[in-house]
Design an enzyme around this catalytic site. Structure first.
Site, PDB file in Angstrom:
ATOM      1  N   CYS A 111       0.866  -1.171   0.000  1.00  0.00           N
ATOM      2  CA  CYS A 111       0.000   0.000   0.000  1.00  0.00           C
ATOM      3  C   CYS A 111       0.906   1.225   0.000  1.00  0.00           C
ATOM      4  O   CYS A 111       2.134   1.090   0.012  1.00  0.00           O
ATOM      5  CB  CYS A 111      -0.961   0.005   1.192  1.00  0.00           C
ATOM      6  SG  CYS A 111      -0.168   0.123   2.808  1.00  0.00           S
ATOM      7  N   SER A 112       0.337   2.413  -0.010  1.00  0.00           N
ATOM      8  CA  SER A 112       1.143   3.628  -0.176  1.00  0.00           C
ATOM      9  C   SER A 112       2.127   3.850   0.965  1.00  0.00           C
ATOM     10  O   SER A 112       3.198   4.416   0.765  1.00  0.00           O
ATOM     11  CB  SER A 112       0.238   4.851  -0.327  1.00  0.00           C
ATOM     12  OG  SER A 112      -0.631   4.960   0.777  1.00  0.00           O
TER      13      SER A 112
END
Length: 236
Positions: A111-112
């Site tokens: 994820c980011s």
């Protein structure tokens, strides 16, 4: 003396907050171009993206060139609502079902930040493996300590605790070997105690999980039973 030139060596740099979850299952923050040579060594079959942001053109090119299946779950589940967030049951349900299908391996999940969404999905996987809650949260916090902010960690850890595992649909024979092995040990443990008319209270012996935290192993609570234990504790 003739000069011997050595071939240029490629530097292998893993993505930020990279870690091995289980055999052929890794986690990280969003990879960059500098990480591609390292990722190539993993021989990935599937990349699971939990971030709502679209992947960069460089990442898409790397995925296509290496014949990797790219599953962008947040994009798939996106809804045109102002209050929509990727932090939802549907995202983690589908993510877990992907991790519990051996046909998708080897897998990278990212994820980011490499913490919030990825850490929650890994925490739910641990919950399905019958890890005790303290061990799940300690592993989660290991990665939040590396992040710039862990202000949302309280909500995600509560989500892990409250998540209904009955929502997950998967076939044990299709699960990864390491997951099947743990399930078989659990079944054998139940059968063993049934022979003595006993019921385990708390975690069984095989559910004592270790992983490094500040250079020291973490040990879940010791097992206790409704009657005098029939297990030999001399190996503790």
């Amino acid at each position: 003396m003739a000069l011997v030139l050595k071939p240029e060596q490629t530097t292998l740099t893993p993505p930020a907050r990279f870690g091995c979850v289980e055999c052929n299952l890794w986690r990280s923050k969003t990879p960059t171009v500098a990480n591609f040579p390292f990722l190539k060594t993993l021989r990935l079959k599937t990349i699971v993206c939990l971030a709502s942001e679209l992947p960069t053109r460089a990442l898409r090119t790397f995925i296509d060139q290496n014949d990797i299946s790219f599953l962008h779950l947040a994009c798939k589940l996106w809804k045109p609502e102002p209050t929509w967030t990727p932090f939802c049951e549907e995202l983690f349900k589908e993510g877990l079902e992907i991790l519990l299908d051996n046909a998708n391996y080897p897998i990278l999940v990212f994820c980011s930040t490499g913490v919030l969404l990825t850490g929650t999905l890994v925490g739910l996987l641990r919950k399905s493996q019958s890890w005790c809650l303290n061990a799940i949260l300690e592993e989660y916090r290991t990665y939040t300590k590396q992040a710039t902010s862990d202000s949302t960690s309280t909500g995600s850890t509560q989500f892990i605790e409250d998540f209904d595992m009955d929502l997950i649909s998967f076939s044990l024979p299709r699960a990864p070997e390491w997951y099947q092995h743990a399930s078989n040990l659990e079944l054998a443990d139940e059968q063993y105690f049934a022979e003595f008319g006993l019921e385990p209270r708390g975690k069984a012996q095989y559910q004592r999980y270790y992983f490094p935290v500040a250079d020291y192993p973490l040990l879940s609570n010791k097992s206790t039973y409704t009657k005098e234990s029939v297990l030999d504790e001399d190996d503790d």
